[in-house]
Design an enzyme around this catalytic site. Structure first.
Site, mmCIF file in Angstrom:
data_model
loop_
_atom_site.group_PDB
_atom_site.id
_atom_site.type_symbol
_atom_site.label_atom_id
_atom_site.label_comp_id
_atom_site.label_asym_id
_atom_site.label_seq_id
_atom_site.Cartn_x
_atom_site.Cartn_y
_atom_site.Cartn_z
ATOM 1 N N ARG A 184 0.733 -1.262 0.002
ATOM 2 C CA ARG A 184 -0.012 0.103 0.160
ATOM 3 C C ARG A 184 0.702 1.308 0.100
ATOM 4 N NH1 ARG A 184 -2.973 -3.050 3.774
ATOM 5 N NH2 ARG A 184 -4.780 -4.090 2.742
ATOM 6 N N LYS B 85 2.399 11.309 -11.665
ATOM 7 C CA LYS B 85 1.712 10.511 -12.236
ATOM 8 C C LYS B 85 2.255 9.125 -12.352
ATOM 9 C CE LYS B 85 -1.443 13.577 -14.848
ATOM 10 N NZ LYS B 85 -1.865 13.830 -16.197
ATOM 11 N N GLU C 157 8.268 17.678 -25.179
ATOM 12 C CA GLU C 157 7.504 17.898 -23.989
ATOM 13 C C GLU C 157 8.160 19.439 -23.467
ATOM 14 O OE1 GLU C 157 5.280 16.388 -22.929
ATOM 15 O OE2 GLU C 157 5.438 14.139 -23.134
ATOM 16 N N LYS D 79 6.268 23.068 -14.706
ATOM 17 C CA LYS D 79 5.340 21.818 -14.205
ATOM 18 C C LYS D 79 5.171 21.837 -12.541
ATOM 19 C CE LYS D 79 4.327 17.150 -14.609
ATOM 20 N NZ LYS D 79 4.593 15.720 -15.500
ATOM 21 N N GLU E 114 -5.220 16.768 -11.250
ATOM 22 C CA GLU E 114 -5.852 17.091 -12.542
ATOM 23 C C GLU E 114 -7.539 17.127 -12.322
ATOM 24 O OE1 GLU E 114 -3.725 15.502 -16.151
ATOM 25 O OE2 GLU E 114 -5.718 15.419 -16.816
ATOM 26 N N ARG F 219 -4.185 21.106 -14.422
ATOM 27 C CA ARG F 219 -3.309 20.159 -14.875
ATOM 28 C C ARG F 219 -3.385 19.689 -16.384
ATOM 29 N NH1 ARG F 219 0.197 15.641 -11.200
ATOM 30 N NH2 ARG F 219 1.330 14.849 -13.098
ATOM 31 N N ASN G 52 -1.457 18.156 -20.680
ATOM 32 C CA ASN G 52 -1.550 17.243 -21.885
ATOM 33 C C ASN G 52 -1.752 17.927 -23.146
ATOM 34 O OD1 ASN G 52 -1.514 14.650 -20.743
ATOM 35 N ND2 ASN G 52 -3.224 15.277 -19.587
ATOM 36 N N HIS H 12 -1.458 15.400 -26.426
ATOM 37 C CA HIS H 12 -1.329 14.244 -25.883
ATOM 38 C C HIS H 12 -2.801 13.280 -26.123
ATOM 39 C CE1 HIS H 12 1.907 15.433 -23.625
ATOM 40 N NE2 HIS H 12 2.004 14.454 -23.046
ATOM 41 N N HIS I 155 -1.685 10.008 -27.924
ATOM 42 C CA HIS I 155 -2.016 8.925 -27.351
ATOM 43 C C HIS I 155 -2.498 8.006 -28.270
ATOM 44 C CE1 HIS I 155 -1.623 10.347 -22.888
ATOM 45 N NE2 HIS I 155 -0.523 10.216 -23.369
ATOM 46 N N HIS J 168 6.848 8.093 -27.573
ATOM 47 C CA HIS J 168 5.706 9.126 -26.960
ATOM 48 C C HIS J 168 5.985 10.378 -27.380
ATOM 49 C CE1 HIS J 168 3.344 10.688 -23.768
ATOM 50 N NE2 HIS J 168 3.974 11.504 -23.553
#
Ligand code: NAD
Ligand code: GLY
Length: 367
Positions: A128, A150, A192, A234, A244, A248, A252, A255, A259, A272
């Site tokens: 955990r 993330k 990026e 950032k 997000e 935030r 993206n 993206h 993606h 990527h």
């Protein structure tokens, strides 16, 4: 207090209350004792890395950690975006359990964004949650993926679909590691870096335009500035919106289309960063067609993306396939795709767009 760092190194602070941490940026940090002081004490550490990065840097990280941990374990994952999946993630859990690692074990992610995202997800879930440190070795990971918490793995139906928000305790960016990065990976990282200009900081965009050749030839001062300024932007965004809920999402930019390219072609075909670079071209054209920016602005950023060695024309997956993949994007709501658009130079927002406009963009930007 952050540890004193070698000459010319820098800190960027991520202010997240009790989850606050520092990004250390500088040359030679892997071998700097100060970079590794002040982390939680524990009997064991686990370095999560991959088959490419391990022979380059793992011995140095092991030596740096040796004074702090009785045992430093290591797991070398197979390299590649196509391995950012459950079976590979399980190798980390297998190692932690086989070595009898307890919940004090500190996990160190040594590598690019793939290793960082998987090691972070493993650290978030093992018993955990165990302490976690990012040691990013690609430009993309230093300017983006190692920062902000993330973590995820991919699913064949969508990118980064299974994961958790889990902040590292520290990010250590040794700029010297970028010397061994393949040119294609450097370009992917520049996607990026460029992203931060149109969404947040036009002065940084001007600087990138003036310094793109220096960045491409890995000028140390230029890379140091690009990493620091990217991390500052950032940090500001994540400090306001860690999970997000709103702001935030601007990170993206490019993206949603990107993606879809990655998943549509099969993970690992395009990098990527390449997919994000091309996705930004598409998102700029969408912004133009929505009347938010003019063609000159879209062309200005597109030219910079091309100068960074990135593709500006997307693969012809077919508009229906793009739309199907983008409807599964994490930002989508009730099947409605939500795109990050440039609302004005230096300012991004999130909005829907009519399918016919998106189809026009795809017709213009794919071949
Ligand atoms: P990557 O992790 O696949 O690394 C790129 C390649 O470079 C790999 O082959 C790797 O082994 C190699 N490599 C790494 N460091 C090296 C070095 N110093 N010298 C030589 N080779 C080296 O790719 P990436 O571009 O770093 O990361 C992409 C991933 O990051 C994607 O999965 C993406 O989804 C994720 N990402 C996550 C976030 C986030 O916020 N968590 C943000 C952006 C991207
Ligand atoms: N790279 C997108 C984010 O961190 O939110």
């Amino acid at each position: 207090m952050p540890p004193p760092l070698p000459h010319a190194s820098q800190h960027v602070h991520i202010a997240l209350g009790e989850r606050s941490y520092d990004i250390l940026i500088g040359a030679g940090l892997l071998d700097s004792p100060q970079a590794w002081q002040g982390l939680p004490r524990s009997a064991a550490a686990l370095i999560v890395t991959n088959a490419t990065v391990a022979p380059l840097y793992a011995a140095r990280l092991r030596a740096a950690l040796a004074p702090h941990y009785r045992t430093v374990h290591q797991v070398d994952l197979p390299d590649g975006e196509e391995h950012k999946d459950w079976p590979t993630l399980n190798l980390v859990f297998d190692t932690l359990l086989a070595r009898g690692c307890d919940r004090q074990t500190v996990v160190f992610a040594l590598g690019g964004g793939v290793v960082g995202d998987m090691a972070g997800f493993a650290a978030a879930s093992y018993m955990r949650g165990v302490p976690f440190v990012q040691v990013p070795t690609t430009l993309l990971a230093q300017v983006d993926s190692s920062v902000g918490g993330k973590t995820a793995i991919n699913h064949p139906r969508g990118k980064n679909m299974v994961g958790a928000f889990y902040q590292p305790l520290r990010v250590v960016c040794d700029l010297d590691t970028l010397k061994t990065l393949p040119a294609r990976e450097l370009s992917a990282g520049l996607a990026e870096v460029i992203k931060y200009g149109p969404i947040a900081d036009m002065a940084f965009l001007d600087w990138i335009e003036s310094n793109i050749d220096a960045l491409m030839r890995r000028d140390a001062a230029a890379l140091a500035h690009a990493v620091r300024r990217s991390c500052e932007i950032k940090a500001d965004v994540v400090g306001v919106d860690e999970r997000e809920a709103g702001l935030r999402a601007i990170l993206n930019f490019g993206h949603t289309f990107g993606h879809a390219i990655e998943a549509g072609l099969g993970y690992g075909k395009w990098l990527h960063g390449e997919a994000v670079g091309c996705g930004m071209v598409m998102a700029l054209q969408l912004s133009r067609r929505l009347g938010l920016v003019d063609e000159a602005f879209a062309q200005r950023i597109t030219a910079l993306i091309a100068r960074a060695g990135l593709p500006i024309v997307g693969p012809a997956l077919g508009a229906d396939r793009y739309l199907e993949l983008m409807r599964g994007d994490k930002k989508a709501e009730g099947g409605q795709i939500r795109f990050v658009v440039i609302e004005a130079p230096g300012r991004a927002g999130v909005r829907g767009a009519p399918d016919d406009v998106v189809r026009q963009v795809l017709a213009d930007c794919t071949r």
